[in-house]
Scaffold this motif. Structure first.
Motif, PDB file in Angstrom:
ATOM      1  N   ALA A   1      -3.613  26.952   0.407  1.00 45.08           N
ATOM      2  CA  ALA A   1      -3.633  26.850   1.873  1.00 45.08           C
ATOM      3  C   ALA A   1      -4.175  25.478   2.255  1.00 45.08           C
ATOM      4  N   GLN A   2      -3.658  25.001   3.391  1.00 49.95           N
ATOM      5  CA  GLN A   2      -4.119  23.678   3.796  1.00 49.95           C
ATOM      6  C   GLN A   2      -5.512  23.758   4.401  1.00 49.95           C
ATOM      7  N   SER A   3      -6.224  22.654   4.358  1.00 48.05           N
ATOM      8  CA  SER A   3      -7.547  22.565   4.970  1.00 48.05           C
ATOM      9  C   SER A   3      -7.793  21.131   5.387  1.00 48.05           C
ATOM     10  N   VAL A   4      -8.746  20.957   6.269  1.00 53.58           N
ATOM     11  CA  VAL A   4      -9.099  19.637   6.783  1.00 53.58           C
ATOM     12  C   VAL A   4     -10.607  19.491   6.752  1.00 53.58           C
ATOM     13  N   THR A   5     -11.071  18.362   6.260  1.00 55.86           N
ATOM     14  CA  THR A   5     -12.507  18.080   6.215  1.00 55.86           C
ATOM     15  C   THR A   5     -12.808  16.815   6.990  1.00 55.86           C
ATOM     16  N   GLN A   6     -13.716  16.924   7.914  1.00 57.31           N
ATOM     17  CA  GLN A   6     -14.248  15.754   8.608  1.00 57.31           C
ATOM     18  C   GLN A   6     -15.707  15.654   8.191  1.00 57.31           C
ATOM     19  N   PRO A   7     -16.033  14.722   7.312  1.00 65.32           N
ATOM     20  CA  PRO A   7     -17.356  14.718   6.682  1.00 65.32           C
ATOM     21  C   PRO A   7     -18.502  14.411   7.643  1.00 65.32           C
ATOM     22  N   ASP A   8     -18.210  13.729   8.719  1.00 65.36           N
ATOM     23  CA  ASP A   8     -19.269  13.315   9.647  1.00 65.36           C
ATOM     24  C   ASP A   8     -19.308  14.233  10.852  1.00 65.36           C
ATOM     25  N   ILE A   9     -20.436  14.913  11.020  1.00 67.22           N
ATOM     26  CA  ILE A   9     -20.574  15.800  12.176  1.00 67.22           C
ATOM     27  C   ILE A   9     -20.698  14.976  13.458  1.00 67.22           C
ATOM     28  N   HIS A  10     -21.473  13.894  13.371  1.00 66.26           N
ATOM     29  CA  HIS A  10     -21.575  12.994  14.518  1.00 66.26           C
ATOM     30  C   HIS A  10     -21.770  11.573  14.031  1.00 66.26           C
ATOM     31  N   ILE A  11     -21.330  10.656  14.862  1.00 63.66           N
ATOM     32  CA  ILE A  11     -21.432   9.224  14.584  1.00 63.66           C
ATOM     33  C   ILE A  11     -21.865   8.525  15.851  1.00 63.66           C
ATOM     34  N   THR A  12     -22.752   7.540  15.700  1.00 61.82           N
ATOM     35  CA  THR A  12     -23.176   6.722  16.833  1.00 61.82           C
ATOM     36  C   THR A  12     -22.801   5.279  16.561  1.00 61.82           C
ATOM     37  N   VAL A  13     -22.113   4.662  17.508  1.00 59.66           N
ATOM     38  CA  VAL A  13     -21.757   3.248  17.391  1.00 59.66           C
ATOM     39  C   VAL A  13     -22.119   2.553  18.689  1.00 59.66           C
ATOM     40  N   SER A  14     -22.312   1.264  18.594  1.00 66.25           N
ATOM     41  CA  SER A  14     -22.603   0.459  19.780  1.00 66.25           C
ATOM     42  C   SER A  14     -21.310   0.101  20.479  1.00 66.25           C
ATOM     43  N   GLU A  15     -21.373  -0.006  21.787  1.00 68.08           N
ATOM     44  CA  GLU A  15     -20.190  -0.401  22.545  1.00 68.08           C
ATOM     45  C   GLU A  15     -19.726  -1.769  22.061  1.00 68.08           C
ATOM     46  N   GLY A  16     -18.428  -1.888  21.829  1.00 69.87           N
ATOM     47  CA  GLY A  16     -17.867  -3.130  21.331  1.00 69.87           C
ATOM     48  C   GLY A  16     -17.747  -3.188  19.823  1.00 69.87           C
ATOM     49  N   ALA A  17     -18.431  -2.301  19.128  1.00 72.04           N
ATOM     50  CA  ALA A  17     -18.355  -2.258  17.668  1.00 72.04           C
ATOM     51  C   ALA A  17     -17.094  -1.529  17.240  1.00 72.04           C
ATOM     52  N   SER A  18     -16.752  -1.707  15.963  1.00 73.18           N
ATOM     53  CA  SER A  18     -15.586  -1.022  15.431  1.00 73.18           C
ATOM     54  C   SER A  18     -15.947   0.400  15.036  1.00 73.18           C
ATOM     55  N   LEU A  19     -14.921   1.227  14.911  1.00 74.31           N
ATOM     56  CA  LEU A  19     -15.120   2.652  14.638  1.00 74.31           C
ATOM     57  C   LEU A  19     -14.152   3.102  13.560  1.00 74.31           C
ATOM     58  N   GLU A  20     -14.652   3.931  12.646  1.00 68.53           N
ATOM     59  CA  GLU A  20     -13.774   4.628  11.717  1.00 68.53           C
ATOM     60  C   GLU A  20     -14.270   6.052  11.561  1.00 68.53           C
ATOM     61  N   LEU A  21     -13.410   7.006  11.866  1.00 69.71           N
ATOM     62  CA  LEU A  21     -13.719   8.427  11.692  1.00 69.71           C
ATOM     63  C   LEU A  21     -12.905   8.936  10.506  1.00 69.71           C
ATOM     64  N   ARG A  22     -13.575   9.616   9.603  1.00 67.22           N
ATOM     65  CA  ARG A  22     -12.932  10.031   8.365  1.00 67.22           C
ATOM     66  C   ARG A  22     -12.308  11.417   8.458  1.00 67.22           C
ATOM     67  N   CYS A  23     -11.213  11.568   7.764  1.00 66.69           N
ATOM     68  CA  CYS A  23     -10.519  12.848   7.701  1.00 66.69           C
ATOM     69  C   CYS A  23      -9.867  12.964   6.333  1.00 66.69           C
ATOM     70  N   ASN A  24     -10.146  14.042   5.640  1.00 67.99           N
ATOM     71  CA  ASN A  24      -9.490  14.346   4.374  1.00 67.99           C
ATOM     72  C   ASN A  24      -8.811  15.700   4.491  1.00 67.99           C
ATOM     73  N   TYR A  25      -7.655  15.816   3.905  1.00 68.10           N
ATOM     74  CA  TYR A  25      -6.915  17.060   4.013  1.00 68.10           C
ATOM     75  C   TYR A  25      -6.533  17.565   2.637  1.00 68.10           C
ATOM     76  N   SER A  26      -6.210  18.830   2.610  1.00 69.64           N
ATOM     77  CA  SER A  26      -5.722  19.442   1.383  1.00 69.64           C
ATOM     78  C   SER A  26      -4.430  20.152   1.731  1.00 69.64           C
ATOM     79  N   TYR A  27      -3.359  19.704   1.088  1.00 71.38           N
ATOM     80  CA  TYR A  27      -2.055  20.304   1.342  1.00 71.38           C
ATOM     81  C   TYR A  27      -1.138  19.890   0.223  1.00 71.38           C
TER      82      TYR A  27
END
Lengths: 114, 112
Positions: A1-27
Motif C-alpha cells: 500500500a502506498q504511504s507518504v512521510t513528511q519528516p518535519d512536523i514544523h519548520i520555521t524560516v525567516s522571511e526572504g529565506a529559501s524553503l524546502e519541505l521534504r516528502c518521501n513516498y512509498s509506492y
C-alpha cells in the motif's frame, strides 16, 4: 500500500529565506504526486502536481517540486518565503492504476519569522 | 453555486446519535472522497467512490457508511457517533485518475 512521510512536523524560516519541505513516498509504480497548502481554518488548495514527464514541476505562488525516483522523494521548494506562506503543507500520493486513492502525509506546518 | 459544497459546516452531536454529512459537487466528477483531518495525522481517507454505486474503503472506514446513488452527491453517515470521531471532515472530488482532487470547505464535527 502506498504511504507518504513528511519528516518535519514544523519548520520555521525567516522571511526572504529559501524553503524546502521534504516528502518521501512509498509506492510500487510511478505515482501521481501532489502538494497542497492549507491556511488556518481553510480548505486545501493545490500547489502543484506531478503525473509524468519533466521531474521539476512548477506550481502556483512561486513554489516548485522535484520528483526523484531514486530517492522516492518529492520535495517542495521556494526560493524566497513571504509571510503569507505561513500555513500547513501536505504532500499526497495517488495510485495511477485500478482504484484512485489519494493518501496524504501528516503535514508540515510552516512558520515565517519577520 | 458551482463547485463542491459541504453541509453542515459545523455540527455538534451526542455520543450514540446518527449524523450525516452531506457533500455535493456540480462538476459531474467521477471520483469522490471523504477524509478526516486530525492533529498529527494529516488527512486520512475514510471512503472513496469511483462512480455512482461504486464505493470502497480507505484507511479508516470503521464506524462510517457512505452511499452514492447520484454522481453529484456523496453523503457520509456516522451510524453511532463516538467522541473519537470528533474531527474536521473534508469531501473532495476529481474528474479522473489523471486529475487531482478538489476539496470542499470542510465540516467541523464535535461529538460530546
Amino acid at each position: 500500500a502506498q504511504s507518504v512521510t513528511q519528516p518535519d512536523i514544523h519548520i520555521t524560516v525567516s522571511e526572504g529565506a529559501s524553503l524546502e519541505l521534504r516528502c518521501n513516498y512509498s509506492y510500487g509504480a510511478t505515482p501521481y504526486l501532489f502538494w497542497y497548502v492549507q491556511s488556518p481554518g481553510q480548505g486545501l488548495q493545490l500547489l502543484l502536481k506531478y503525473f509524468s514527464g519533466d521531474t521539476l514541476v512548477q506550481g502556483i505562488k512561486g513554489f516548485e517540486a522535484e520528483f526523484k525516483r531514486s530517492q522516492s522523494s518529492f520535495n517542495l521548494r521556494k526560493p524566497s518565503v513571504h509571510w503569507s506562506d505561513a500555513a500547513e503543507y501536505f504532500c499526497a500520493v495517488a495510485e495511477n492504476t485500478g482504484g484512485f486513492k489519494t493518501i496524504f502525509g501528516a503535514g508540515t506546518r510552516l512558520f515565517v519569522k519577520a | 453555486d458551482a463547485g463542491i459544497t459541504q453541509s453542515p459546516r459545523y455540527k455538534i452531536t451526542e455520543t450514540g446519535r446518527q449524523v450525516t454529512l452531506m457533500c455535493h459537487q456540480t462538476w459531474s466528477h467521477s471520483y469522490m472522497f471523504w477524509y478526516r483531518q486530525d492533529l498529527g495525522h494529516g488527512l486520512r481517507l475514510i471512503y472513496y467512490s469511483a462512480a455512482a454505486d461504486i464505493t470502497d474503503k480507505g484507511e479508516v472506514p470503521d464506524g462510517y457508511v457512505v452511499s452514492r446513488s447520484k454522481t453529484e452527491n456523496f453523503p457520509l453517515t456516522l451510524e453511532s457517533a463516538t467522541r473519537s470521531q470528533t474531527s474536521v471532515y473534508f469531501c473532495a472530488s476529481s474528474e479522473s485518475r489523471t486529475s487531482y482532487p478538489y476539496f470542499g470547505p470542510g465540516t467541523r464535527l464535535t461529538v460530546t
